[in-house]
Scaffold this motif. Structure first.
Motif, PDB file in Angstrom:
ATOM      1  N   ALA A 113      10.443 -23.820  -2.955  1.00 49.43           N
ATOM      2  CA  ALA A 113       9.490 -23.528  -4.030  1.00 49.43           C
ATOM      3  C   ALA A 113       8.058 -23.508  -3.509  1.00 49.43           C
ATOM      4  O   ALA A 113       7.256 -22.642  -3.880  1.00 49.43           O
ATOM      5  CB  ALA A 113       9.632 -24.566  -5.143  1.00 49.43           C
ATOM      6  N   PHE A 114       7.740 -24.457  -2.628  1.00 45.45           N
ATOM      7  CA  PHE A 114       6.401 -24.519  -2.049  1.00 45.45           C
ATOM      8  C   PHE A 114       6.080 -23.254  -1.253  1.00 45.45           C
ATOM      9  O   PHE A 114       5.014 -22.653  -1.416  1.00 45.45           O
ATOM     10  CB  PHE A 114       6.290 -25.755  -1.150  1.00 45.45           C
ATOM     11  N   LEU A 115       7.002 -22.827  -0.389  1.00 45.99           N
ATOM     12  CA  LEU A 115       6.761 -21.652   0.443  1.00 45.99           C
ATOM     13  C   LEU A 115       6.655 -20.381  -0.400  1.00 45.99           C
ATOM     14  O   LEU A 115       5.809 -19.512  -0.141  1.00 45.99           O
ATOM     15  CB  LEU A 115       7.873 -21.509   1.480  1.00 45.99           C
ATOM     16  N   ASN A 116       7.501 -20.254  -1.423  1.00 47.83           N
ATOM     17  CA  ASN A 116       7.428 -19.084  -2.289  1.00 47.83           C
ATOM     18  C   ASN A 116       6.103 -19.023  -3.034  1.00 47.83           C
ATOM     19  O   ASN A 116       5.493 -17.957  -3.173  1.00 47.83           O
ATOM     20  CB  ASN A 116       8.586 -19.091  -3.291  1.00 47.83           C
ATOM     21  N   ALA A 117       5.647 -20.172  -3.531  1.00 47.28           N
ATOM     22  CA  ALA A 117       4.378 -20.194  -4.247  1.00 47.28           C
ATOM     23  C   ALA A 117       3.207 -19.958  -3.311  1.00 47.28           C
ATOM     24  O   ALA A 117       2.201 -19.339  -3.694  1.00 47.28           O
ATOM     25  CB  ALA A 117       4.206 -21.536  -4.966  1.00 47.28           C
ATOM     26  N   LEU A 118       3.335 -20.438  -2.068  1.00 47.42           N
ATOM     27  CA  LEU A 118       2.244 -20.278  -1.106  1.00 47.42           C
ATOM     28  C   LEU A 118       2.002 -18.812  -0.777  1.00 47.42           C
ATOM     29  O   LEU A 118       0.856 -18.390  -0.587  1.00 47.42           O
ATOM     30  CB  LEU A 118       2.581 -21.054   0.172  1.00 47.42           C
ATOM     31  N   THR A 119       3.065 -18.012  -0.725  1.00 50.10           N
ATOM     32  CA  THR A 119       2.925 -16.588  -0.402  1.00 50.10           C
ATOM     33  C   THR A 119       2.914 -15.709  -1.637  1.00 50.10           C
ATOM     34  O   THR A 119       2.966 -14.483  -1.527  1.00 50.10           O
ATOM     35  CB  THR A 119       4.068 -16.144   0.529  1.00 50.10           C
ATOM     36  N   PHE A 120       2.849 -16.331  -2.812  1.00 53.23           N
ATOM     37  CA  PHE A 120       2.885 -15.585  -4.067  1.00 53.23           C
ATOM     38  C   PHE A 120       1.799 -14.520  -4.131  1.00 53.23           C
ATOM     39  O   PHE A 120       2.001 -13.420  -4.645  1.00 53.23           O
ATOM     40  CB  PHE A 120       2.723 -16.571  -5.232  1.00 53.23           C
ATOM     41  N   MET A 121       0.602 -14.836  -3.590  1.00 52.29           N
ATOM     42  CA  MET A 121      -0.530 -13.924  -3.698  1.00 52.29           C
ATOM     43  C   MET A 121      -0.417 -12.714  -2.776  1.00 52.29           C
ATOM     44  O   MET A 121      -1.148 -11.745  -2.955  1.00 52.29           O
ATOM     45  CB  MET A 121      -1.832 -14.667  -3.398  1.00 52.29           C
ATOM     46  N   VAL A 122       0.459 -12.757  -1.779  1.00 54.91           N
ATOM     47  CA  VAL A 122       0.580 -11.623  -0.872  1.00 54.91           C
ATOM     48  C   VAL A 122       0.973 -10.370  -1.641  1.00 54.91           C
ATOM     49  O   VAL A 122       0.329  -9.318  -1.550  1.00 54.91           O
ATOM     50  CB  VAL A 122       1.599 -11.925   0.246  1.00 54.91           C
ATOM     51  N   THR A 123       2.039 -10.476  -2.419  1.00 48.98           N
ATOM     52  CA  THR A 123       2.475  -9.337  -3.224  1.00 48.98           C
ATOM     53  C   THR A 123       1.593  -9.161  -4.464  1.00 48.98           C
ATOM     54  O   THR A 123       1.293  -8.039  -4.869  1.00 48.98           O
ATOM     55  CB  THR A 123       3.943  -9.515  -3.638  1.00 48.98           C
ATOM     56  N   ASN A 124       1.167 -10.283  -5.044  1.00 55.63           N
ATOM     57  CA  ASN A 124       0.386 -10.219  -6.272  1.00 55.63           C
ATOM     58  C   ASN A 124      -0.944  -9.523  -6.064  1.00 55.63           C
ATOM     59  O   ASN A 124      -1.395  -8.730  -6.884  1.00 55.63           O
ATOM     60  CB  ASN A 124       0.150 -11.638  -6.799  1.00 55.63           C
ATOM     61  N   ALA A 125      -1.623  -9.837  -4.967  1.00 52.81           N
ATOM     62  CA  ALA A 125      -2.905  -9.207  -4.671  1.00 52.81           C
ATOM     63  C   ALA A 125      -2.748  -7.934  -3.859  1.00 52.81           C
ATOM     64  O   ALA A 125      -3.594  -7.042  -3.921  1.00 52.81           O
ATOM     65  CB  ALA A 125      -3.808 -10.194  -3.924  1.00 52.81           C
ATOM     66  N   GLY A 126      -1.673  -7.847  -3.088  1.00 57.20           N
ATOM     67  CA  GLY A 126      -1.491  -6.674  -2.241  1.00 57.20           C
ATOM     68  C   GLY A 126      -1.083  -5.430  -3.003  1.00 57.20           C
ATOM     69  O   GLY A 126      -1.512  -4.317  -2.670  1.00 57.20           O
ATOM     70  N   GLY A 127      -0.266  -5.611  -4.056  1.00 56.76           N
ATOM     71  CA  GLY A 127       0.222  -4.453  -4.804  1.00 56.76           C
ATOM     72  C   GLY A 127      -0.859  -3.522  -5.307  1.00 56.76           C
ATOM     73  O   GLY A 127      -0.842  -2.307  -5.019  1.00 56.76           O
ATOM     74  N   PRO A 128      -1.850  -4.023  -6.070  1.00 55.58           N
ATOM     75  CA  PRO A 128      -2.893  -3.129  -6.573  1.00 55.58           C
ATOM     76  C   PRO A 128      -3.670  -2.405  -5.474  1.00 55.58           C
ATOM     77  O   PRO A 128      -4.175  -1.297  -5.686  1.00 55.58           O
ATOM     78  CB  PRO A 128      -3.812  -4.079  -7.357  1.00 55.58           C
ATOM     79  N   ASN A 129      -3.767  -3.012  -4.298  1.00 50.24           N
ATOM     80  CA  ASN A 129      -4.501  -2.385  -3.203  1.00 50.24           C
ATOM     81  C   ASN A 129      -3.694  -1.300  -2.504  1.00 50.24           C
ATOM     82  O   ASN A 129      -4.247  -0.535  -1.708  1.00 50.24           O
ATOM     83  CB  ASN A 129      -4.923  -3.456  -2.195  1.00 50.24           C
TER      84      ASN A 129
END
Length: 413
Positions: A113-129
């Motif tokens: 859970a920790f690792l998934n949450a830690l990288t959550f922003m990669v896809t979340n912020a990367g998608g719109p870009n």
């Protein structure tokens, strides 16, 4: 409305949208299934609370780490690696569940859970870009709206699917299937044809993503910081509601999980239809103006159940309307952030802002959890109303005061 449909005629965007939406749907279903599994097998509310904490809080520091990652890797490569790493995490959970059928290894579950949450922003912020590399520039705003539709579609369907399947499908099959689907999604993303300019990684000079210039950019653009502040306050309220809703349903309504599922489904459906219809119905004025008016209206709607929270017949339809209005506001907020940042700084800005907004949910949950016994649910409900009403009204007032700086407020045609 036809413009939303025509964008799916662009093959690269259609493939990305389908893969991203399926991943969001699958992961939300898995999270619901895991929560049910841990609640029924773990027999430890305290450990379950820590699992929820590790599933959300690390995303707060994941934003700055994501910015560093985008500095050295292309956005698509980072997103592909993120999908594969999460698939490996689910693979580990599948193995652990198979080995320990009658017990829960909380350390492993918390670690994944920790690792998934830690990288959550990669896809979340990367998608719109990625959109600027998937569609022609005039279609980028439509792609941003479509992203909100995909998110809300996943939120709408996941409780229904998970609720039906969790009683008939073993959780190990749930988790194992998620691992396979994420690998397929990574392959799909890696093989999408991007525009030529989107195939290279960002250099240090082009990215300019150190934190100080980004925060200076945010504070220097009233449209960005006003919309961010408003959403942060409202996200605190939403974090409180995550804790309060099951308590209201069980303690005040004396209802079972079916009524709770109905509440979540109505809220999700309001968000889904709002993300589709509200941007079409409200097309005049600046994006910040539309955002703040819809947020203020959403907060005012909640006042309708200030003294009626004991009655489900009031709360259910009001939550639909509130979610409908708030979903349109989320679409315009994303448009404001996207338009308000230079292209080189856009990945960093979205990552930092989304990390900041992510901090609001855990804070709201802690407030609700600590205040449940000391202040009572009615006092907490009043605090939710204040957050949902006061923050948009203050933001709207700030907009009125700064309206002379019209160039700071991007318009969406």
């Amino acid at each position: 409305m036809m413009r939303y449909l025509r964008i799916f005629q662009i093959p690269a965007f259609a493939r990305y949208f389908l893969g991203d939406t399926i991943v969001r749907l699958v992961e939300q279903c898995v999270q619901l299934a895991l929560l049910w599994f841990l609640a029924t097998r773990g027999h430890s509310p305290a450990n379950l609370g820590w699992y929820v904490f590790w599933s959300t809080a690390p995303a707060i520091i994941g934003g700055p780490l994501t910015v560093k990652l985008f500095r050295y890797w292309s956005i698509r490569r980072a997103m592909v690696v993120d999908l594969v790493s999460r698939a490996l995490g689910y693979g580990i959970l599948t193995e652990i569940i198979a080995i320990h059928e009658d017990a829960v290894n909380w350390t492993v579950f918390d670690g994944v859970a920790f690792l998934n949450a830690l990288t959550f922003m990669v896809t979340n912020a990367g998608g719109p870009n990625l959109y600027v590399h998937l569609v022609p520039e005039p279609w980028v705003s439509t792609a941003l709206y479509s992203e909100q539709i995909g998110w809300n579609l996943a939120v709408l369907l996941s409780p229904l699917l998970a609720g039906v399947m969790v009683s008939h499908v073993p959780v190990i099959l749930f988790v194992g299937s998620a691992a396979v689907i994420l690998v397929l999604a990574a392959f799909n993303l890696a093989t999408i044809s991007l525009m030529t300019k989107g195939t290279t990684a960002h250099s240090d000079q082009d990215s300019a993503i150190i934190s100080r210039p980004i925060w200076r950019l945010i504070l220097g653009n009233p449209a960005i910081w006003i919309s961010t502040a408003v959403f942060w306050g409202m996200n605190v309220a939403q974090g409180m509601l995550v804790v309060l809703w099951p308590l209201i349903v069980s303690h005040d309504w004396h209802a079972d999980g079916t009524r709770y599922g109905l509440l979540l489904t109505l809220e999700a459906s309001g968000g889904f239809f709002g993300s589709i219809l509200l941007p079409v119905l409200l097309r005049k004025g600046s994006a910040i103006h539309r955002l703040l008016w819809s947020d203020a209206a959403a907060g005012m709607v909640m006042i309708a159940i200030w003294n009626q929270m004991d009655h489900a017949k009031w709360i259910l339809p009001v939550m639909f309307v509130h979610a409908f209005l708030a979903a349109g506001a989320a679409t315009w907020a994303l448009q404001i952030r996207y338009d308000g940042a230079p292209s080189q700084q856009r990945p960093a800005l979205l990552a930092y802002i989304r990390s900041f907004l992510q901090s609001a949910g855990p804070l709201g949950a802690i407030i609700a959890g600590m205040g449940w016994r000391s202040t009572g649910i009615h006092r907490l409900w009043q605090e939710v109303i204040v957050l949902l009403v006061v923050f948009p009204v203050l933001g709207l007032s700030s907009y009125m005061l700064l309206n002379q700086h019209k160039t700071c407020f991007p318009r969406v045609n």
